[in-house]
Design a protein around this motif. Structure first.
Motif, PDB file in Angstrom:
ATOM      1  N   ARG A   9       0.834  -1.195   0.000  1.00  0.00           N
ATOM      2  CA  ARG A   9       0.000   0.000   0.000  1.00  0.00           C
ATOM      3  C   ARG A   9       0.867   1.243   0.000  1.00  0.00           C
ATOM      4  O   ARG A   9       1.987   1.228   0.496  1.00  0.00           O
ATOM      5  CB  ARG A   9      -0.933   0.004   1.212  1.00  0.00           C
ATOM      6  N   PRO A  10       0.380   2.349  -0.543  1.00  0.00           N
ATOM      7  CA  PRO A  10       1.186   3.578  -0.582  1.00  0.00           C
ATOM      8  C   PRO A  10       1.552   4.035   0.811  1.00  0.00           C
ATOM      9  O   PRO A  10       0.786   3.928   1.747  1.00  0.00           O
ATOM     10  CB  PRO A  10       0.258   4.586  -1.274  1.00  0.00           C
ATOM     11  N   ALA A  11       2.722   4.580   0.947  1.00  0.00           N
ATOM     12  CA  ALA A  11       3.173   5.120   2.219  1.00  0.00           C
ATOM     13  C   ALA A  11       2.426   6.398   2.547  1.00  0.00           C
ATOM     14  O   ALA A  11       2.020   7.142   1.666  1.00  0.00           O
ATOM     15  CB  ALA A  11       4.671   5.401   2.148  1.00  0.00           C
ATOM     16  N   LEU A  12       2.263   6.646   3.854  1.00  0.00           N
ATOM     17  CA  LEU A  12       1.454   7.788   4.272  1.00  0.00           C
ATOM     18  C   LEU A  12       2.331   9.008   4.452  1.00  0.00           C
ATOM     19  O   LEU A  12       2.727   9.371   5.534  1.00  0.00           O
ATOM     20  CB  LEU A  12       0.741   7.437   5.593  1.00  0.00           C
ATOM     21  N   LEU A  13       2.665   9.653   3.343  1.00  0.00           N
ATOM     22  CA  LEU A  13       3.670  10.711   3.368  1.00  0.00           C
ATOM     23  C   LEU A  13       3.157  12.024   2.828  1.00  0.00           C
ATOM     24  O   LEU A  13       3.945  12.891   2.492  1.00  0.00           O
ATOM     25  CB  LEU A  13       4.876  10.279   2.521  1.00  0.00           C
ATOM     26  N   ALA A  14       1.877  12.187   2.687  1.00  0.00           N
ATOM     27  CA  ALA A  14       1.394  13.343   1.940  1.00  0.00           C
ATOM     28  C   ALA A  14       1.881  14.663   2.513  1.00  0.00           C
ATOM     29  O   ALA A  14       2.452  15.484   1.808  1.00  0.00           O
ATOM     30  CB  ALA A  14      -0.130  13.323   1.920  1.00  0.00           C
ATOM     31  N   GLY A  15       1.646  14.893   3.816  1.00  0.00           N
ATOM     32  CA  GLY A  15       2.032  16.177   4.378  1.00  0.00           C
ATOM     33  C   GLY A  15       3.524  16.375   4.355  1.00  0.00           C
ATOM     34  O   GLY A  15       4.023  17.434   4.011  1.00  0.00           O
ATOM     35  N   ALA A  16       4.258  15.317   4.707  1.00  0.00           N
ATOM     36  CA  ALA A  16       5.705  15.437   4.740  1.00  0.00           C
ATOM     37  C   ALA A  16       6.260  15.791   3.383  1.00  0.00           C
ATOM     38  O   ALA A  16       7.136  16.629   3.249  1.00  0.00           O
ATOM     39  CB  ALA A  16       6.319  14.111   5.215  1.00  0.00           C
ATOM     40  N   GLU A 390      -4.336   8.147   4.883  1.00  0.00           N
ATOM     41  CA  GLU A 390      -4.087   9.209   3.925  1.00  0.00           C
ATOM     42  C   GLU A 390      -5.345   9.383   3.089  1.00  0.00           C
ATOM     43  O   GLU A 390      -5.957   8.400   2.650  1.00  0.00           O
ATOM     44  CB  GLU A 390      -2.908   8.877   3.015  1.00  0.00           C
ATOM     45  N   VAL A 391      -5.750  10.623   2.870  1.00  0.00           N
ATOM     46  CA  VAL A 391      -6.900  10.954   2.025  1.00  0.00           C
ATOM     47  C   VAL A 391      -6.379  11.744   0.836  1.00  0.00           C
ATOM     48  O   VAL A 391      -5.727  12.780   1.005  1.00  0.00           O
ATOM     49  CB  VAL A 391      -7.952  11.778   2.781  1.00  0.00           C
ATOM     50  N   ARG A 392      -6.645  11.251  -0.369  1.00  0.00           N
ATOM     51  CA  ARG A 392      -6.300  11.980  -1.584  1.00  0.00           C
ATOM     52  C   ARG A 392      -7.591  12.319  -2.320  1.00  0.00           C
ATOM     53  O   ARG A 392      -8.421  11.432  -2.542  1.00  0.00           O
ATOM     54  CB  ARG A 392      -5.395  11.142  -2.500  1.00  0.00           C
ATOM     55  N   VAL A 393      -7.727  13.568  -2.704  1.00  0.00           N
ATOM     56  CA  VAL A 393      -8.920  14.018  -3.414  1.00  0.00           C
ATOM     57  C   VAL A 393      -8.486  14.656  -4.729  1.00  0.00           C
ATOM     58  O   VAL A 393      -7.775  15.665  -4.729  1.00  0.00           O
ATOM     59  CB  VAL A 393      -9.743  15.025  -2.587  1.00  0.00           C
ATOM     60  N   ARG A 394      -8.911  14.074  -5.833  1.00  0.00           N
ATOM     61  CA  ARG A 394      -8.592  14.623  -7.146  1.00  0.00           C
ATOM     62  C   ARG A 394      -9.682  15.598  -7.580  1.00  0.00           C
ATOM     63  O   ARG A 394     -10.877  15.297  -7.483  1.00  0.00           O
ATOM     64  CB  ARG A 394      -8.465  13.512  -8.183  1.00  0.00           C
ATOM     65  N   ASN A 395      -9.263  16.758  -8.053  1.00  0.00           N
ATOM     66  CA  ASN A 395     -10.186  17.767  -8.582  1.00  0.00           C
ATOM     67  C   ASN A 395     -10.524  17.391 -10.020  1.00  0.00           C
ATOM     68  O   ASN A 395      -9.737  17.606 -10.941  1.00  0.00           O
ATOM     69  CB  ASN A 395      -9.543  19.152  -8.511  1.00  0.00           C
ATOM     70  N   ASP A 396     -11.705  16.817 -10.227  1.00  0.00           N
ATOM     71  CA  ASP A 396     -12.130  16.403 -11.554  1.00  0.00           C
ATOM     72  C   ASP A 396     -12.874  17.499 -12.305  1.00  0.00           C
ATOM     73  O   ASP A 396     -13.375  17.257 -13.416  1.00  0.00           O
ATOM     74  CB  ASP A 396     -13.032  15.158 -11.458  1.00  0.00           C
ATOM     75  N   GLY A 397     -12.969  18.668 -11.705  1.00  0.00           N
ATOM     76  CA  GLY A 397     -13.647  19.777 -12.355  1.00  0.00           C
ATOM     77  C   GLY A 397     -12.797  20.421 -13.433  1.00  0.00           C
ATOM     78  O   GLY A 397     -11.616  20.119 -13.610  1.00  0.00           O
ATOM     79  N   ALA A 398     -13.392  21.371 -14.141  1.00  0.00           N
ATOM     80  CA  ALA A 398     -12.710  22.042 -15.248  1.00  0.00           C
ATOM     81  C   ALA A 398     -11.885  23.234 -14.794  1.00  0.00           C
ATOM     82  O   ALA A 398     -11.105  23.786 -15.575  1.00  0.00           O
ATOM     83  CB  ALA A 398     -13.730  22.481 -16.291  1.00  0.00           C
ATOM     84  N   THR A 399     -12.056  23.675 -13.538  1.00  0.00           N
ATOM     85  CA  THR A 399     -11.340  24.841 -13.039  1.00  0.00           C
ATOM     86  C   THR A 399     -10.637  24.503 -11.736  1.00  0.00           C
ATOM     87  O   THR A 399     -10.955  23.518 -11.067  1.00  0.00           O
ATOM     88  CB  THR A 399     -12.295  26.023 -12.810  1.00  0.00           C
ATOM     89  N   ALA A 400      -9.684  25.351 -11.373  1.00  0.00           N
ATOM     90  CA  ALA A 400      -8.932  25.144 -10.136  1.00  0.00           C
ATOM     91  C   ALA A 400      -9.819  25.376  -8.912  1.00  0.00           C
ATOM     92  O   ALA A 400     -10.773  26.161  -8.953  1.00  0.00           O
ATOM     93  CB  ALA A 400      -7.728  26.069 -10.087  1.00  0.00           C
ATOM     94  N   VAL A 401      -9.491  24.705  -7.832  1.00  0.00           N
ATOM     95  CA  VAL A 401     -10.121  24.936  -6.527  1.00  0.00           C
ATOM     96  C   VAL A 401      -9.186  25.839  -5.736  1.00  0.00           C
ATOM     97  O   VAL A 401      -7.996  25.541  -5.596  1.00  0.00           O
ATOM     98  CB  VAL A 401     -10.334  23.608  -5.778  1.00  0.00           C
ATOM     99  N   ASN A 402      -9.694  26.928  -5.233  1.00  0.00           N
ATOM    100  CA  ASN A 402      -8.912  27.852  -4.424  1.00  0.00           C
ATOM    101  C   ASN A 402      -9.491  27.883  -3.015  1.00  0.00           C
ATOM    102  O   ASN A 402     -10.456  28.573  -2.742  1.00  0.00           O
ATOM    103  CB  ASN A 402      -8.912  29.249  -5.043  1.00  0.00           C
ATOM    104  N   GLY A 403      -8.895  27.089  -2.143  1.00  0.00           N
ATOM    105  CA  GLY A 403      -9.420  26.897  -0.800  1.00  0.00           C
ATOM    106  C   GLY A 403     -10.345  25.697  -0.768  1.00  0.00           C
ATOM    107  O   GLY A 403     -11.299  25.631  -1.547  1.00  0.00           O
ATOM    108  N   LEU A 448      -5.237  16.973  -4.039  1.00  0.00           N
ATOM    109  CA  LEU A 448      -4.856  17.399  -2.698  1.00  0.00           C
ATOM    110  C   LEU A 448      -4.729  16.155  -1.838  1.00  0.00           C
ATOM    111  O   LEU A 448      -5.322  15.110  -2.130  1.00  0.00           O
ATOM    112  CB  LEU A 448      -5.900  18.361  -2.119  1.00  0.00           C
ATOM    113  N   SER A 449      -3.954  16.252  -0.782  1.00  0.00           N
ATOM    114  CA  SER A 449      -3.816  15.105   0.101  1.00  0.00           C
ATOM    115  C   SER A 449      -3.519  15.575   1.513  1.00  0.00           C
ATOM    116  O   SER A 449      -2.887  16.604   1.722  1.00  0.00           O
ATOM    117  CB  SER A 449      -2.717  14.159  -0.396  1.00  0.00           C
ATOM    118  N   PHE A 450      -3.989  14.803   2.462  1.00  0.00           N
ATOM    119  CA  PHE A 450      -3.698  15.058   3.869  1.00  0.00           C
ATOM    120  C   PHE A 450      -3.789  13.731   4.602  1.00  0.00           C
ATOM    121  O   PHE A 450      -4.260  12.714   4.051  1.00  0.00           O
ATOM    122  CB  PHE A 450      -4.663  16.088   4.476  1.00  0.00           C
TER     123      PHE A 450
END
Length: 476
Positions: A9-16, A390-403, A448-450
């Protein structure tokens, strides 16, 4: 190599690793464009007649970024798990080579050398092995070597015939493995003789960890090699795993490699990674780069050092955090496949001052079904009554997410105790994670990931109802 290598499984390194990327930029190391093939690690190592190797998982070769780096930067590959005993002979005399053959085929197609790992190791053994009598165990070991080394005969440049046969600590004694217990001191010699018969052209190696400097364990292996050479037992090389801690490269690494070479065997750095506390600091990233340089330079200074192999490509899939909580960032590409200062150091050590252009892969995100604005990947690591995730969320929208704010619901009373890469609050079963000051922008197609640590009461199911800024996400 410890039993950790079975983890996939992937290592839990997102923040680091997000901080690692920031720190690398702060050190003046910028993320470059596409690589010039003349200045990759592979090209530099080829020019010096040395191996620059990597351990790979064939299942990840379908990931474009992973494949691009494996293709461009390395001239030798080793199977991370696919050629071990449990993977190749799960039932006695019933061999399966699907995963190992995938690694071998990849190496052949790309003109890369193939390193065999490993024929006999006390860990990652199928359960049937430990139940055998001494007579049966000896025959099973010989049959396994003949079956696996024979299958890859002529395709492998070298084999780790025996892995981690010596004990930890200062005694310099043998590890109390099932082979040592039931077969006695002679089993290592028997394994090497069987390997020579099965694959006469391959070089035969003994491989171990915590042997990088001159100490009781490395000296015990030195004495074994010296005895084997004196008696004509086939042995051609010694592998030094080099699972190191930042700032702790042994000062006598080169002289230790040289004393083995002086016995008439090749030496290799076989499983290099250099871990640090996470999240990594700029200072530790700089020290890590210096450490990688020291290891490669030590190898190059020893004529019989065949090369250096890193145990993985990207921090995303490193084994370190699962085995050493709070440690990680051990490889030369970060979790997002950005080269770290250590990449530059390795390249400069190989190139004698030439500064290369590192490969920076360009992953192609999958296209989500219509109407899905985000996709969540949830990766837990559970033990007793605790866990990390670890939680990874991919932005599948057409524009950037700001916040961003990510919400989800626990289903079994789990409680979060600390988090990284986000500010996390919990009210009952409802959890809300908000971006940190530096990672609030997620481009279209970006991720994004945390991560967080928590407790559970014996059941730890995956949370449900993931949302990104109020919009429902699918899981994938």
């Amino acid at each position: 190599m410890h039993p950790h290598r079975s983890r996939t499984r992937p290592a839990l390194l997102a923040g680091a690793l997000a901080l690692a990327t920031v720190a690398a930029v702060g050190l003046g190391f910028t993320r470059p464009g596409p690589a010039d093939a003349a200045t990759t690690l592979k090209a530099l190592a080829d020019a010096k007649g040395r191996d620059i190797g990597v351990a790979i998982d064939p299942n990840r070769l379908n990931e474009s970024a992973y494949r691009q780096l494996a293709d461009a930067e390395f001239n030798l590959v080793v199977a991370e798990n696919a050629m071990k005993w449990d993977a190749t002979e799960p039932n006695r005399r019933q061999f399966t080579f699907t995963q190992g053959d995938a690694v071998a085929s990849y190496a052949a197609a790309g003109g890369k050398r193939l390193y065999g790992h490993t024929l006999v190791w006390h860990s990652q053994l199928p359960g049937w092995v430990s139940g055998l009598s001494a007579t049966e165990l000896r025959q099973a070991m010989l049959d396994h070597i003949a079956g696996v080394a024979g299958h890859y005969r002529g395709k492998v440049v070298a084999w780790d015939v025996v892995n981690e046969a010596f004990a930890d600590g200062g005694s310099g004694g043998r590890r109390d493995s099932v082979f040592q217990q039931r077969l006695g001191d002679g089993w290592i010699e028997e394994a090497f003789r069987a390997a020579r018969a099965a694959d006469p052209a391959a070089k035969l190696c003994i491989n171990d960890y915590s042997t990088d400097g001159v100490n009781a364990k490395s000296t015990a292996i030195y004495n074994l090699v010296r005895d084997f050479k004196a008696r004509g037992v086939p042995i051609d090389c010694v592998g030094f795993q080099a699972h190191l801690i930042v700032g702790q490269v042994p000062g006598d690494l080169q002289s230790n490699l040289q004393r083995f070479a002086d016995l008439g065997v090749d030496v290799r750095i076989t499983e290099l990674d250099i871990r640090m506390p996470t999240p990594p600091s700029a200072a530790n990233l700089a020290t890590q780069a210096a450490d990688y340089r020291k290891v490669v330079t030590a190898c190059l200074a020893v004529t019989r050092c065949a090369g250096v192999t890193t145990w993985g490509i990207t921090d995303r899939y490193s084994w370190i955090p699962d085995v050493f909580p709070g440690q990680g960032a051990a490889l030369i590409w970060d979790e997002n496949y950005a080269p770290k200062p250590a990449y530059q150091a390795v390249a400069e050590a190989l190139g004698g001052g030439v500064t290369p252009t590192p490969t920076t892969p360009t992953p192609t995100p999958s296209t989500p079904p219509p109407g899905d604005g985000c996709t969540v990947t949830y990766v837990p690591n559970t033990w007793n009554t605790g866990f990390t995730a670890e939680v990874r969320v991919r932005n599948d929208g057409a524009t950037a997410v700001n916040g961003w704010t990510v919400g989800f619901t626990f289903g079994a009373g789990q409680r979060i105790t600390n988090a990284w890469n986000a500010t996390v609050t919990q009210s009952g079963s409802q959890v809300s994670a908000r971006n940190a000051s530096w990672n609030g922008t997620v481009p279209a197609g970006g991720t994004l990931s945390f991560g967080f640590q928590g407790t559970h009461g014996g059941s730890n199911p995956t949370p449900t109802g993931f949302t990104l800024n109020g919009s429902t996400c699918r899981t994938g």
